[in-house]
Design an enzyme around this catalytic site. Structure first.
Site, PDB file in Angstrom:
ATOM      1  N   SER A  44     -39.504  -0.899 -78.847  1.00 14.36           N
ATOM      2  CA  SER A  44     -40.508  -1.763 -79.473  1.00 14.36           C
ATOM      3  C   SER A  44     -41.427  -0.965 -80.404  1.00 14.36           C
ATOM      4  O   SER A  44     -41.857  -1.476 -81.444  1.00 14.36           O
ATOM      5  CB  SER A  44     -41.313  -2.529 -78.424  1.00 14.36           C
ATOM      6  OG  SER A  44     -42.146  -1.663 -77.698  1.00 14.36           O
ATOM      7  N   ASN A  45     -41.712   0.284 -80.060  1.00 13.21           N
ATOM      8  CA  ASN A  45     -42.533   1.103 -80.968  1.00 13.21           C
ATOM      9  C   ASN A  45     -41.763   1.494 -82.224  1.00 13.21           C
ATOM     10  O   ASN A  45     -42.314   1.503 -83.322  1.00 13.21           O
ATOM     11  CB  ASN A  45     -43.044   2.352 -80.249  1.00 13.21           C
ATOM     12  CG  ASN A  45     -44.254   2.042 -79.402  1.00 13.21           C
ATOM     13  OD1 ASN A  45     -45.354   1.900 -79.915  1.00 13.21           O
ATOM     14  ND2 ASN A  45     -44.043   1.893 -78.096  1.00 13.21           N
TER      15      ASN A  45
ATOM     16  N   LYS B  88     -30.477  22.836 -73.314  1.00 18.29           N
ATOM     17  CA  LYS B  88     -31.443  22.122 -74.180  1.00 18.29           C
ATOM     18  C   LYS B  88     -31.423  22.753 -75.571  1.00 18.29           C
ATOM     19  O   LYS B  88     -31.444  22.053 -76.576  1.00 18.29           O
ATOM     20  CB  LYS B  88     -32.846  22.217 -73.569  1.00 18.29           C
ATOM     21  CG  LYS B  88     -33.889  21.393 -74.339  1.00 18.29           C
ATOM     22  CD  LYS B  88     -35.300  21.628 -73.837  1.00 18.29           C
ATOM     23  CE  LYS B  88     -35.613  20.948 -72.553  1.00 18.29           C
ATOM     24  NZ  LYS B  88     -36.037  19.549 -72.697  1.00 18.29           N
TER      25      LYS B  88
ATOM     26  N   MET C 135     -37.769  10.109 -73.580  1.00 18.73           N
ATOM     27  CA  MET C 135     -38.105  10.548 -72.235  1.00 18.73           C
ATOM     28  C   MET C 135     -37.515  11.923 -71.896  1.00 18.73           C
ATOM     29  O   MET C 135     -36.949  12.118 -70.819  1.00 18.73           O
ATOM     30  CB  MET C 135     -37.697   9.482 -71.217  1.00 18.73           C
ATOM     31  CG  MET C 135     -38.398   8.146 -71.459  1.00 18.73           C
ATOM     32  SD  MET C 135     -40.181   8.274 -71.798  1.00 18.73           S
ATOM     33  CE  MET C 135     -40.846   7.722 -70.260  1.00 18.73           C
ATOM     34  N   ARG C 136     -37.627  12.853 -72.834  1.00 20.87           N
ATOM     35  CA  ARG C 136     -37.228  14.239 -72.591  1.00 20.87           C
ATOM     36  C   ARG C 136     -38.345  15.155 -73.047  1.00 20.87           C
ATOM     37  O   ARG C 136     -39.051  14.810 -73.997  1.00 20.87           O
ATOM     38  CB  ARG C 136     -35.999  14.612 -73.439  1.00 20.87           C
ATOM     39  CG  ARG C 136     -34.781  14.023 -72.932  1.00 20.87           C
ATOM     40  CD  ARG C 136     -33.535  14.399 -73.686  1.00 20.87           C
ATOM     41  NE  ARG C 136     -32.503  13.744 -72.958  1.00 20.87           N
ATOM     42  CZ  ARG C 136     -31.914  14.241 -71.885  1.00 20.87           C
ATOM     43  NH1 ARG C 136     -32.156  15.478 -71.513  1.00 20.87           N
ATOM     44  NH2 ARG C 136     -31.050  13.547 -71.206  1.00 20.87           N
TER      45      ARG C 136
ATOM     46  N   VAL D 285     -39.610  18.050 -75.092  1.00 18.25           N
ATOM     47  CA  VAL D 285     -39.157  18.760 -76.289  1.00 18.25           C
ATOM     48  C   VAL D 285     -39.242  20.256 -76.022  1.00 18.25           C
ATOM     49  O   VAL D 285     -40.245  20.755 -75.510  1.00 18.25           O
ATOM     50  CB  VAL D 285     -40.027  18.341 -77.503  1.00 18.25           C
ATOM     51  CG1 VAL D 285     -39.708  19.185 -78.716  1.00 18.25           C
ATOM     52  CG2 VAL D 285     -39.818  16.861 -77.809  1.00 18.25           C
TER      53      VAL D 285
ATOM     54  N   ASN E 110     -46.391  12.303 -80.589  1.00 22.05           N
ATOM     55  CA  ASN E 110     -45.930  11.431 -79.504  1.00 22.05           C
ATOM     56  C   ASN E 110     -46.946  10.322 -79.244  1.00 22.05           C
ATOM     57  O   ASN E 110     -48.130  10.485 -79.494  1.00 22.05           O
ATOM     58  CB  ASN E 110     -45.770  12.269 -78.224  1.00 22.05           C
ATOM     59  CG  ASN E 110     -45.229  11.466 -77.061  1.00 22.05           C
ATOM     60  OD1 ASN E 110     -44.320  10.634 -77.213  1.00 22.05           O
ATOM     61  ND2 ASN E 110     -45.775  11.683 -75.880  1.00 22.05           N
TER      62      ASN E 110
ATOM     63  N   HIS F  28     -48.298   7.925 -76.023  1.00 23.91           N
ATOM     64  CA  HIS F  28     -48.233   7.868 -74.557  1.00 23.91           C
ATOM     65  C   HIS F  28     -49.129   6.727 -74.070  1.00 23.91           C
ATOM     66  O   HIS F  28     -50.271   6.587 -74.539  1.00 23.91           O
ATOM     67  CB  HIS F  28     -48.698   9.204 -73.968  1.00 23.91           C
ATOM     68  CG  HIS F  28     -48.592   9.235 -72.474  1.00 23.91           C
ATOM     69  ND1 HIS F  28     -47.387   9.422 -71.828  1.00 23.91           N
ATOM     70  CD2 HIS F  28     -49.526   9.053 -71.519  1.00 23.91           C
ATOM     71  CE1 HIS F  28     -47.599   9.358 -70.514  1.00 23.91           C
ATOM     72  NE2 HIS F  28     -48.880   9.143 -70.305  1.00 23.91           N
TER      73      HIS F  28
HETATM   74  C1  GAR Z   1     -44.006   3.228 -74.725  1.00 19.50           C
HETATM   75  O1  GAR Z   1     -44.955   2.522 -73.983  1.00 19.50           O
HETATM   76  C2  GAR Z   1     -44.416   4.675 -74.882  1.00 19.50           C
HETATM   77  O2  GAR Z   1     -45.792   4.854 -74.965  1.00 19.50           O
HETATM   78  C3  GAR Z   1     -43.863   5.276 -73.613  1.00 19.50           C
HETATM   79  O3  GAR Z   1     -42.604   4.677 -73.468  1.00 19.50           O
HETATM   80  C4  GAR Z   1     -42.677   3.336 -73.951  1.00 19.50           C
HETATM   81  C5  GAR Z   1     -41.484   3.068 -74.830  1.00 19.50           C
HETATM   82  O4  GAR Z   1     -41.395   1.695 -75.133  1.00 19.50           O
HETATM   83  N1  GAR Z   1     -43.792   6.713 -73.695  1.00 19.50           N
HETATM   84  C6  GAR Z   1     -44.013   7.528 -72.670  1.00 19.50           C
HETATM   85  O5  GAR Z   1     -44.236   7.138 -71.536  1.00 19.50           O
HETATM   86  C7  GAR Z   1     -43.955   9.008 -73.016  1.00 19.50           C
HETATM   87  N2  GAR Z   1     -44.426   9.814 -71.936  1.00 19.50           N
HETATM   88  P1  GAR Z   1     -40.506   1.211 -76.365  1.00 19.50           P
HETATM   89  O6  GAR Z   1     -39.098   1.800 -76.159  1.00 19.50           O
HETATM   90  O7  GAR Z   1     -40.500  -0.294 -76.254  1.00 19.50           O
HETATM   91  O8  GAR Z   1     -41.147   1.715 -77.625  1.00 19.50           O
END
Ligand code: GAR
EC number: 2.1.2.2
Length: 188
Positions: free
Chosen positions: A15-16, A64, A89-90, A92, A106, A108
């Site tokens: 979604s982001n 990695k 979700m890795r 870097v 990033n 968060h």
């Molecule tokens: C988002 O809420 C982002 O902030 C989070 O994963 C979600 C991804 O949603 N990121 C983390 O937790 C990073 N530590 P999306 O795939 O719908 O964009």
């Protein structure tokens, strides 16, 4: 003048990623999606918008460093100068960090340094805080520890379910990330 080129790294629904690529007047061109999950929803979004993807399976690489070297070669081919992590979700590693110093950002879903790591929304909800939010920050070698660029808070009301809180946080994310990207690119 042509726009700077950027890549988004994501592992999930995307979604982001969608909010970034659909943002009006984005100051860069998103030319590549990097994804580490074969079935992630974000891949379909990239296809729909005709954005190139590089999907990899970390288990097929010796280390990695090895998969990050491959990612770097894909980024160089597309002349990428900025990287935006959006639910990647890795952690870097130093290989990527050294190749793109100060250019990896990033998002968060908490007010860092509170609730780093996975499931930040659930962590905050279960902790019973009355305020959480969203942080955009530069990446370093820690987990959600790099210098903070922008934060926006979200109130948690006693009537909120965890699902409702997630929706409020994601709405903030979808506004905040594209606007922070534009601010960053305009000042660099
Ligand atoms: C988002 O809420 C982002 O902030 C989070 O994963 C979600 C991804 O949603 N990121 C983390 O937790 C990073 N530590 P999306 O795939 O719908 O964009």
């Amino acid at each position: 003048m042509s726009k700077l080129k950027a890549a988004v790294f994501a592992s999930g629904a995307g979604s982001n990623f969608q909010a970034i690529i659909e943002a009006r007047d984005l100051a860069c061109e998103i030319v590549l999606l990097i994804c580490d999950k074969q079935n992630a929803g974000v891949i379909e979004i990239a296809k729909k918008h005709q954005i190139s993807t590089f999907v990899f399976n970390a288990k097929e690489f010796a280390s990695k460093q090895a998969y990050e070297e491959k990612i770097i070669s894909e980024l160089r081919k597309k002349e990428v100068s900025w990287i935006f992590l959006a639910g990647y979700m890795r952690i870097v590693g130093s290989t990527l960090l050294q190749a793109f110093p100060g250019k990896i950002v990033n998002i968060h879903p908490s007010l860092l340094p509170n609730f780093p790591g996975k499931d930040a929304i659930a962590q905050a909800y279960q902790a019973g805080v009355n305020k959480t939010g969203v942080t955009v920050h530069y990446i370093d070698e820690g987990i959600d520890t790099g210098p903070i660029i922008a934060q926006e808070s979200v109130a948690v009301f006693s009537k909120d379910t965890e699902e409702a809180l997630k929706k409020k946080i994601q709405e903030v994310e979808h506004q905040l990330y594209p606007s922070v990207i534009n601010q960053l690119l305009q000042t660099k």
